[in-house]
Design a protein around this motif. Structure first.
Motif, PDB file in Angstrom:
ATOM      1  N   ARG A  95       0.846  -1.193   0.000  1.00  0.00           N
ATOM      2  CA  ARG A  95       0.000   0.000   0.000  1.00  0.00           C
ATOM      3  C   ARG A  95       0.880   1.241   0.000  1.00  0.00           C
ATOM      4  O   ARG A  95       1.823   1.353   0.773  1.00  0.00           O
ATOM      5  CB  ARG A  95      -0.900  -0.006   1.238  1.00  0.00           C
ATOM      6  CG  ARG A  95      -1.787   1.224   1.409  1.00  0.00           C
ATOM      7  CD  ARG A  95      -2.549   1.103   2.719  1.00  0.00           C
ATOM      8  NE  ARG A  95      -3.434   2.239   2.957  1.00  0.00           N
ATOM      9  CZ  ARG A  95      -3.045   3.374   3.527  1.00  0.00           C
ATOM     10  NH1 ARG A  95      -1.780   3.541   3.901  1.00  0.00           N
ATOM     11  NH2 ARG A  95      -3.905   4.349   3.723  1.00  0.00           N
ATOM     12  N   LEU A  96       0.573   2.200  -0.887  1.00  0.00           N
ATOM     13  CA  LEU A  96       1.296   3.466  -0.944  1.00  0.00           C
ATOM     14  C   LEU A  96       0.280   4.599  -0.973  1.00  0.00           C
ATOM     15  O   LEU A  96      -0.463   4.757  -1.936  1.00  0.00           O
ATOM     16  CB  LEU A  96       2.186   3.531  -2.185  1.00  0.00           C
ATOM     17  CG  LEU A  96       2.946   4.851  -2.392  1.00  0.00           C
ATOM     18  CD1 LEU A  96       3.912   5.096  -1.237  1.00  0.00           C
ATOM     19  CD2 LEU A  96       3.679   4.845  -3.727  1.00  0.00           C
ATOM     20  N   ILE A 274       8.267  14.428  -0.099  1.00  0.00           N
ATOM     21  CA  ILE A 274       8.413  14.825   1.304  1.00  0.00           C
ATOM     22  C   ILE A 274       7.952  13.660   2.174  1.00  0.00           C
ATOM     23  O   ILE A 274       6.858  13.127   1.983  1.00  0.00           O
ATOM     24  CB  ILE A 274       7.595  16.093   1.594  1.00  0.00           C
ATOM     25  CG1 ILE A 274       8.037  17.211   0.643  1.00  0.00           C
ATOM     26  CG2 ILE A 274       7.769  16.532   3.042  1.00  0.00           C
ATOM     27  CD1 ILE A 274       7.157  18.435   0.680  1.00  0.00           C
ATOM     28  N   SER A 275       8.822  13.270   3.099  1.00  0.00           N
ATOM     29  CA  SER A 275       8.542  12.108   3.945  1.00  0.00           C
ATOM     30  C   SER A 275       8.563  12.509   5.404  1.00  0.00           C
ATOM     31  O   SER A 275       9.031  13.591   5.767  1.00  0.00           O
ATOM     32  CB  SER A 275       9.577  11.002   3.691  1.00  0.00           C
ATOM     33  OG  SER A 275      10.842  11.396   4.201  1.00  0.00           O
ATOM     34  N   ALA A 276       8.069  11.620   6.241  1.00  0.00           N
ATOM     35  CA  ALA A 276       8.084  11.860   7.684  1.00  0.00           C
ATOM     36  C   ALA A 276       9.373  11.359   8.318  1.00  0.00           C
ATOM     37  O   ALA A 276       9.576  11.529   9.514  1.00  0.00           O
ATOM     38  CB  ALA A 276       6.886  11.181   8.345  1.00  0.00           C
ATOM     39  N   GLN A 277      10.257  10.746   7.512  1.00  0.00           N
ATOM     40  CA  GLN A 277      11.543  10.272   8.032  1.00  0.00           C
ATOM     41  C   GLN A 277      12.661  10.812   7.153  1.00  0.00           C
ATOM     42  O   GLN A 277      12.506  10.934   5.940  1.00  0.00           O
ATOM     43  CB  GLN A 277      11.627   8.736   8.038  1.00  0.00           C
ATOM     44  CG  GLN A 277      10.430   8.028   8.618  1.00  0.00           C
ATOM     45  CD  GLN A 277       9.404   7.680   7.567  1.00  0.00           C
ATOM     46  OE1 GLN A 277       9.681   7.720   6.384  1.00  0.00           O
ATOM     47  NE2 GLN A 277       8.199   7.348   8.013  1.00  0.00           N
ATOM     48  N   ARG A 278      13.790  11.126   7.793  1.00  0.00           N
ATOM     49  CA  ARG A 278      14.958  11.558   7.020  1.00  0.00           C
ATOM     50  C   ARG A 278      15.434  10.412   6.125  1.00  0.00           C
ATOM     51  O   ARG A 278      15.769  10.607   4.964  1.00  0.00           O
ATOM     52  CB  ARG A 278      16.072  12.008   7.958  1.00  0.00           C
ATOM     53  CG  ARG A 278      17.255  12.644   7.218  1.00  0.00           C
ATOM     54  CD  ARG A 278      18.360  13.017   8.185  1.00  0.00           C
ATOM     55  NE  ARG A 278      17.908  13.967   9.185  1.00  0.00           N
ATOM     56  CZ  ARG A 278      17.859  15.284   8.996  1.00  0.00           C
ATOM     57  NH1 ARG A 278      18.206  15.797   7.824  1.00  0.00           N
ATOM     58  NH2 ARG A 278      17.447  16.084   9.957  1.00  0.00           N
ATOM     59  N   LYS A 279      15.500   9.215   6.702  1.00  0.00           N
ATOM     60  CA  LYS A 279      15.842   8.023   5.931  1.00  0.00           C
ATOM     61  C   LYS A 279      14.530   7.325   5.579  1.00  0.00           C
ATOM     62  O   LYS A 279      13.846   6.778   6.444  1.00  0.00           O
ATOM     63  CB  LYS A 279      16.735   7.082   6.738  1.00  0.00           C
ATOM     64  CG  LYS A 279      17.153   5.839   5.974  1.00  0.00           C
ATOM     65  CD  LYS A 279      18.058   4.950   6.819  1.00  0.00           C
ATOM     66  CE  LYS A 279      18.445   3.687   6.047  1.00  0.00           C
ATOM     67  NZ  LYS A 279      19.303   2.797   6.856  1.00  0.00           N
ATOM     68  N   GLU A 281      11.737   4.856   4.727  1.00  0.00           N
ATOM     69  CA  GLU A 281      11.588   3.437   5.031  1.00  0.00           C
ATOM     70  C   GLU A 281      10.688   2.703   4.042  1.00  0.00           C
ATOM     71  O   GLU A 281      10.865   1.518   3.798  1.00  0.00           O
ATOM     72  CB  GLU A 281      11.033   3.270   6.451  1.00  0.00           C
ATOM     73  CG  GLU A 281      11.906   3.882   7.548  1.00  0.00           C
ATOM     74  CD  GLU A 281      13.243   3.195   7.683  1.00  0.00           C
ATOM     75  OE1 GLU A 281      13.360   2.039   7.264  1.00  0.00           O
ATOM     76  OE2 GLU A 281      14.184   3.821   8.209  1.00  0.00           O
ATOM     77  N   HIS A 282       9.707   3.395   3.475  1.00  0.00           N
ATOM     78  CA  HIS A 282       8.760   2.722   2.581  1.00  0.00           C
ATOM     79  C   HIS A 282       9.489   2.251   1.330  1.00  0.00           C
ATOM     80  O   HIS A 282      10.144   3.042   0.646  1.00  0.00           O
ATOM     81  CB  HIS A 282       7.625   3.672   2.207  1.00  0.00           C
ATOM     82  CG  HIS A 282       6.435   2.976   1.626  1.00  0.00           C
ATOM     83  ND1 HIS A 282       6.457   2.378   0.378  1.00  0.00           N
ATOM     84  CD2 HIS A 282       5.175   2.775   2.119  1.00  0.00           C
ATOM     85  CE1 HIS A 282       5.269   1.858   0.128  1.00  0.00           C
ATOM     86  NE2 HIS A 282       4.492   2.067   1.170  1.00  0.00           N
ATOM     87  N   PRO A 283       9.405   0.954   0.989  1.00  0.00           N
ATOM     88  CA  PRO A 283      10.208   0.428  -0.128  1.00  0.00           C
ATOM     89  C   PRO A 283       9.875   1.069  -1.472  1.00  0.00           C
ATOM     90  O   PRO A 283      10.772   1.288  -2.294  1.00  0.00           O
ATOM     91  CB  PRO A 283       9.868  -1.070  -0.129  1.00  0.00           C
ATOM     92  CG  PRO A 283       8.571  -1.180   0.618  1.00  0.00           C
ATOM     93  CD  PRO A 283       8.599  -0.094   1.639  1.00  0.00           C
ATOM     94  N   VAL A 284       8.606   1.392  -1.719  1.00  0.00           N
ATOM     95  CA  VAL A 284       8.239   1.986  -3.000  1.00  0.00           C
ATOM     96  C   VAL A 284       8.729   3.430  -3.086  1.00  0.00           C
ATOM     97  O   VAL A 284       9.209   3.877  -4.133  1.00  0.00           O
ATOM     98  CB  VAL A 284       6.715   1.914  -3.221  1.00  0.00           C
ATOM     99  CG1 VAL A 284       6.349   2.544  -4.566  1.00  0.00           C
ATOM    100  CG2 VAL A 284       6.238   0.471  -3.182  1.00  0.00           C
ATOM    101  N   GLN A 287      12.303   3.376  -3.844  1.00  0.00           N
ATOM    102  CA  GLN A 287      12.492   3.060  -5.258  1.00  0.00           C
ATOM    103  C   GLN A 287      12.279   4.296  -6.128  1.00  0.00           C
ATOM    104  O   GLN A 287      13.054   4.559  -7.058  1.00  0.00           O
ATOM    105  CB  GLN A 287      11.515   1.954  -5.679  1.00  0.00           C
ATOM    106  CG  GLN A 287      11.560   1.606  -7.161  1.00  0.00           C
ATOM    107  CD  GLN A 287      10.411   0.698  -7.572  1.00  0.00           C
ATOM    108  OE1 GLN A 287       9.633   0.260  -6.741  1.00  0.00           O
ATOM    109  NE2 GLN A 287      10.297   0.446  -8.864  1.00  0.00           N
ATOM    110  N   LEU A 288      11.253   5.085  -5.822  1.00  0.00           N
ATOM    111  CA  LEU A 288      10.984   6.300  -6.586  1.00  0.00           C
ATOM    112  C   LEU A 288      12.155   7.276  -6.497  1.00  0.00           C
ATOM    113  O   LEU A 288      12.557   7.882  -7.492  1.00  0.00           O
ATOM    114  CB  LEU A 288       9.701   6.969  -6.080  1.00  0.00           C
ATOM    115  CG  LEU A 288       8.388   6.225  -6.302  1.00  0.00           C
ATOM    116  CD1 LEU A 288       7.245   6.969  -5.633  1.00  0.00           C
ATOM    117  CD2 LEU A 288       8.106   6.065  -7.788  1.00  0.00           C
ATOM    118  N   LEU A 289      12.698   7.437  -5.294  1.00  0.00           N
ATOM    119  CA  LEU A 289      13.799   8.384  -5.098  1.00  0.00           C
ATOM    120  C   LEU A 289      15.067   7.916  -5.797  1.00  0.00           C
ATOM    121  O   LEU A 289      15.781   8.721  -6.405  1.00  0.00           O
ATOM    122  CB  LEU A 289      14.054   8.581  -3.611  1.00  0.00           C
ATOM    123  CG  LEU A 289      12.948   9.303  -2.832  1.00  0.00           C
ATOM    124  CD1 LEU A 289      13.268   9.336  -1.344  1.00  0.00           C
ATOM    125  CD2 LEU A 289      12.765  10.718  -3.352  1.00  0.00           C
TER     126      LEU A 289
END
Length: 297
Positions: A95-96, A274-279, A281-284, A287-289
């Motif tokens: 799920r994304l 924009i993510s809620a973590q600096r690193k 974690e979500h695999p998809v 992959q996009l980045l």
């Protein structure tokens, strides 16, 4: 500091929402003294006064207002937890949940998310909305990532992190019927045409205005749009010439039959995840980045 007691926090949160201890006690069907004691216990644990007298009523202190904002987020998450757990338990595949800023070109979104389409059993949930609202949803972990045309602003109350996803230059398009009788070549021809523009909320608008000014064009702007898809729809209908990213070229010319007026490579749209973590974690999202970094290298 003592560990936070969430029961005390809950009684405080209800009192803050209801505007007083007595109203909170009525809503909770409890004695006023019981609620008051719980709130005082929270104040003692935090080390600050959360309410102060205001005539015959009480109001939040600055510390209380901050505590109320955090409590609101905490208990909103708590309310969402059962549904989220149920959905996760019953879901199949990956799920994304993506937040899409309403100023972001929709054809650019498709380009940015294209690598995710290769993920087996992907369940993609897209939510379009105001940039600030989406960042708040991201901070509450209701979204996995937000796509936008700008990085997140510095805000100590929002722990989010911006990652570059690439950039695309801008070109101008119009239906062939709109160009009948136009004499000038690009970019001078834009002075003869009605123009459709993104609103000033869009990050690219100021760059377009500067580019038009540098080329000596006094634009006749007949429409401004927050939604880039709506802007393109009005342009396709003949309301005016309009700018769009180079990523939209095939869709606008081959599929919709619009004419390319010309390119302005000096005007570039930047795209961010924009993510809620600096690193991340979500695999998809990772992959996009990675693919965005490889394509821009």
């Amino acid at each position: 500091m003592q560990p936070l007691n969430y029961r005390h926090l809950y009684y405080f949160w209800v009192a803050a929402k209801e505007g007083g201890i007595a109203r909170a006690a009525e809503r909770l069907d409890m004695a006023v003294q019981t609620v008051s004691t719980q709130v005082h216990e929270l104040e003692r644990a935090l080390g600050y006064t959360l309410f102060r007298s205001a005539g015959r009523s009480i109001e939040l202190t600055e510390a209380g207002a901050t505590a109320a904002r955090f409590a609101e987020q905490i208990f909103q998450l708590g309310e969402a937890l059962p549904a989220a757990v149920r959905e996760a338990a019953n879901a199949q595949g990956v799920r994304l949940a993506v937040g899409i800023s309403d100023a972001l070109p929709k054809l650019a979104v498709r380009h940015l998310l294209q690598p995710a389409a290769q993920t087996p059993d992907l369940r993609l949930l897209c939510h379009e909305g105001d940039f600030g609202d989406l960042l708040a949803e991201l901070a509450l972990h209701r979204l996995d990532v937000v796509l936008a045309d700008r990085p997140a602003p510095a805000n100590p109350n929002l722990r989010v992190f911006s990652h570059r996803m690439g950039k695309a230059s801008v070109a101008w398009y119009a239906p062939a019927a709109l160009l009948e009788g136009v004499k000038g070549k690009f970019p001078a021809c834009l002075a003869e045409l009605p123009l459709l523009m993104p609103t000033t909320d869009s990050a690219v608008r100021s760059r377009l205005d500067d580019w038009l000014a540098r080329n000596g064009i006094r634009p006749k702007v007949v429409g401004e749009f927050e939604d880039s898809a709506l802007l393109a729809t009005f342009g396709e209908s003949g309301f005016g010439a309009f700018p769009a990213t180079e990523w939209s070229f095939d869709e606008l010319t081959r599929v919709r039959g619009l004419s390319l007026l010309g390119r302005c490579p000096e005007v570039v749209e930047h795209f961010y995840a924009i993510s809620a973590q600096r690193k991340v974690e979500h695999p998809v999202v990772r992959q996009l980045l990675v693919q965005a970094e490889q394509s821009s290298a």
